[in-house]
Design a protein around this motif. Structure first.
Motif, PDB file in Angstrom:
ATOM      1  N   LEU A  17     -10.378  -3.234  84.298  1.00  0.00           N
ATOM      2  CA  LEU A  17      -9.281  -2.996  85.237  1.00  0.00           C
ATOM      3  C   LEU A  17      -9.521  -3.691  86.576  1.00  0.00           C
ATOM      4  CD1 LEU A  17      -8.629   0.793  84.505  1.00  0.00           C
ATOM      5  CD2 LEU A  17      -7.180  -1.139  83.862  1.00  0.00           C
ATOM      6  N   VAL A  18     -10.762  -3.677  87.031  1.00  0.00           N
ATOM      7  CA  VAL A  18     -11.079  -4.366  88.282  1.00  0.00           C
ATOM      8  C   VAL A  18     -10.867  -5.861  88.128  1.00  0.00           C
ATOM      9  CG1 VAL A  18     -12.942  -4.951  89.894  1.00  0.00           C
ATOM     10  CG2 VAL A  18     -12.675  -2.588  89.112  1.00  0.00           C
ATOM     11  N   ALA A  19     -11.238  -6.397  86.958  1.00  0.00           N
ATOM     12  CA  ALA A  19     -11.057  -7.834  86.716  1.00  0.00           C
ATOM     13  C   ALA A  19      -9.580  -8.215  86.720  1.00  0.00           C
ATOM     14  CB  ALA A  19     -11.694  -8.214  85.382  1.00  0.00           C
ATOM     15  N   ARG A  20      -8.736  -7.318  86.266  1.00  0.00           N
ATOM     16  CA  ARG A  20      -7.299  -7.590  86.249  1.00  0.00           C
ATOM     17  C   ARG A  20      -6.732  -7.759  87.656  1.00  0.00           C
ATOM     18  NH1 ARG A  20      -4.746  -3.350  81.806  1.00  0.00           N
ATOM     19  NH2 ARG A  20      -5.841  -4.157  79.952  1.00  0.00           N
ATOM     20  N   LEU A  21      -7.347  -7.073  88.608  1.00  0.00           N
ATOM     21  CA  LEU A  21      -6.870  -7.171  89.980  1.00  0.00           C
ATOM     22  C   LEU A  21      -6.916  -8.614  90.473  1.00  0.00           C
ATOM     23  CD1 LEU A  21      -8.528  -4.035  91.668  1.00  0.00           C
ATOM     24  CD2 LEU A  21      -6.192  -4.280  90.837  1.00  0.00           C
ATOM     25  N   ASP A  22      -7.940  -9.369  90.059  1.00  0.00           N
ATOM     26  CA  ASP A  22      -8.095 -10.752  90.518  1.00  0.00           C
ATOM     27  C   ASP A  22      -6.989 -11.666  89.996  1.00  0.00           C
ATOM     28  OD1 ASP A  22     -11.700 -10.493  90.176  1.00  0.00           O
ATOM     29  OD2 ASP A  22     -10.398 -10.108  91.918  1.00  0.00           O
ATOM     30  N   HIS A  23      -6.273 -11.215  88.963  1.00  0.00           N
ATOM     31  CA  HIS A  23      -5.250 -12.060  88.348  1.00  0.00           C
ATOM     32  C   HIS A  23      -3.831 -11.600  88.678  1.00  0.00           C
ATOM     33  CE1 HIS A  23      -8.907 -12.718  85.892  1.00  0.00           C
ATOM     34  NE2 HIS A  23      -8.439 -13.964  85.797  1.00  0.00           N
ATOM     35  N   GLU A  27      -0.202 -11.468  96.024  1.00  0.00           N
ATOM     36  CA  GLU A  27      -1.444 -11.427  96.796  1.00  0.00           C
ATOM     37  C   GLU A  27      -1.574 -10.143  97.609  1.00  0.00           C
ATOM     38  OE1 GLU A  27      -3.845 -14.076 100.184  1.00  0.00           O
ATOM     39  OE2 GLU A  27      -1.937 -14.775  99.337  1.00  0.00           O
ATOM     40  N   GLU A  28      -0.461  -9.684  98.194  1.00  0.00           N
ATOM     41  CA  GLU A  28      -0.513  -8.465  99.003  1.00  0.00           C
ATOM     42  C   GLU A  28      -0.858  -7.253  98.152  1.00  0.00           C
ATOM     43  OE1 GLU A  28       2.296  -5.838 102.069  1.00  0.00           O
ATOM     44  OE2 GLU A  28       3.069  -7.685 101.139  1.00  0.00           O
ATOM     45  N   VAL A  29      -0.249  -7.174  96.976  1.00  0.00           N
ATOM     46  CA  VAL A  29      -0.549  -6.064  96.067  1.00  0.00           C
ATOM     47  C   VAL A  29      -2.005  -6.129  95.621  1.00  0.00           C
ATOM     48  CG1 VAL A  29      -0.060  -5.049  93.812  1.00  0.00           C
ATOM     49  CG2 VAL A  29       1.829  -5.833  95.265  1.00  0.00           C
ATOM     50  N   LEU A  36      -8.171  -0.412  98.087  1.00  0.00           N
ATOM     51  CA  LEU A  36      -8.115   0.981  97.668  1.00  0.00           C
ATOM     52  C   LEU A  36      -9.317   1.336  96.798  1.00  0.00           C
ATOM     53  CD1 LEU A  36      -6.747   3.725  97.317  1.00  0.00           C
ATOM     54  CD2 LEU A  36      -5.382   2.728  95.472  1.00  0.00           C
ATOM     55  N   VAL A  37      -9.620   0.489  95.816  1.00  0.00           N
ATOM     56  CA  VAL A  37     -10.759   0.736  94.928  1.00  0.00           C
ATOM     57  C   VAL A  37     -12.056   0.772  95.732  1.00  0.00           C
ATOM     58  CG1 VAL A  37     -12.135  -0.199  93.035  1.00  0.00           C
ATOM     59  CG2 VAL A  37      -9.635  -0.241  92.893  1.00  0.00           C
TER      60      VAL A  37
END
Length: 290
Positions: A17-23, A27-29, A36-37
């Motif tokens: 899930l953390v890796a998904r954030l990078d994709h 950009e703001e989200v 938040l994490v």
């Protein structure tokens, strides 16, 4: 699945899930989610570090260690988040009221717990501040702060005072409404050095662009806005005789143990400020400009 396997699976899910954030395309989200994490992880790490330190210090008495953990605000917050707090809500609310009672009694007041129903706490406020909305609100704010510290999981708080005329010492609930706007603009902060104030001594401090009057009488500490309600001048050099403070300029007298009631002109009173003492620390609620 074993406990170890379950933990391993959950750690892998977190990594995914953390890796998904990078994709994430937005950009703001992406930045907001990442921050938040990070904040959640920092909160848990700090709380767990404190937990380990407390357990290490109290290892000889496990029961004492558990209760000590429950007294730490950050650790207690994590325990409440996971519904693991070892002390029930009724007990924690009771402890909050015991903490605030010395302050209430120093102003001639008291509080009674009526009931706790599905997270809603109902209290009844007693005291000699009848007819003085700002004094009633001051006591109410002190109660709210103590409960929020000991029982942040309380869902609602009702402070009542509508009682038969045979009990004139109670404060009508309606009197709070007129002072509510001013109270909402106040925030709590810790004040150091007040333990040096001697019995019968009066002093002032400038805090957030306002002058605050501090007095110590016997073992009680009092805080008021520094200004005579009759002439408007400073009370720093006023004379304190027993519980009566006299204005150095106009001589008007105020009872500091009764929320600053004026003995000469009943319509006047000093403006008390909420004050709480616990764990060797003193906190005061002050009006802060936005």
């Amino acid at each position: 699945m074993t406990e170890q396997a379950t933990l391993h699976t959950r750690l892998e899910m977190i990594d995914t899930l953390v890796a998904r954030l990078d994709h994430l395309a937005d950009e703001e989200v992406r930045d907001t989610a990442t921050e938040l994490v990070q904040l959640v992880m920092e909160l848990h790490r700090t709380g767990l570090e404190r937990l380990l330190k407390i357990v290490t210090q109290q290892i000889a008495t496990s029961e004492g260690a558990i209760l000590r953990l429950a007294e730490d605000q950050l650790v207690a917050g994590l325990l409440l988040l996971h519904e693991l707090h070892p002390v029930d809500l009724v007990t924690r609310v009771g402890r909050a009221l015991e903490q605030v009672r010395p302050y209430l009694k120093s102003h001639g007041g008291n509080v009674e717990l009526l009931e706790i129903d599905e997270g809603l706490v109902r209290l009844q406020l007693q005291g000699s501040c009848h007819g003085c909305p700002s004094s009633a609100m001051t006591l109410k704010m002190a109660i709210e702060e103590a409960i929020s510290e000991h029982a942040p999981d309380v869902l609602g708080l009702e402070v009542e005072g509508v009682v038969p005329a045979s009990l004139p010492g109670f404060i009508p609930l309606e009197s709070f409404e007129h002072a509510a706007d001013a109270a909402s603009a106040m925030q709590w902060e810790e004040i150091a050095g007040l333990h040096d104030l001697a019995d019968g001594e009066v002093d002032t401090r400038d805090l957030h662009d306002q002058s605050v009057l501090f007095l110590r009488l016997n073992t009680g500490l009092y805080a008021y806005q520094n200004g005579c309600s009759h002439c408007g001048n400073s009370l720093k050099t006023g004379t304190l005789s027993g519980s009566v403070l006299s204005c150095p300029d106009c001589g008007t007298q105020f009872d500091v143990m009764r929320a600053g009631r004026c003995l000469d002109l009943p319509a006047l009173h000093l403006e008390p400020l909420p004050l709480l003492q616990s764990g060797g620390k003193t906190r005061i609620a002050l009006a802060v400009s936005p």
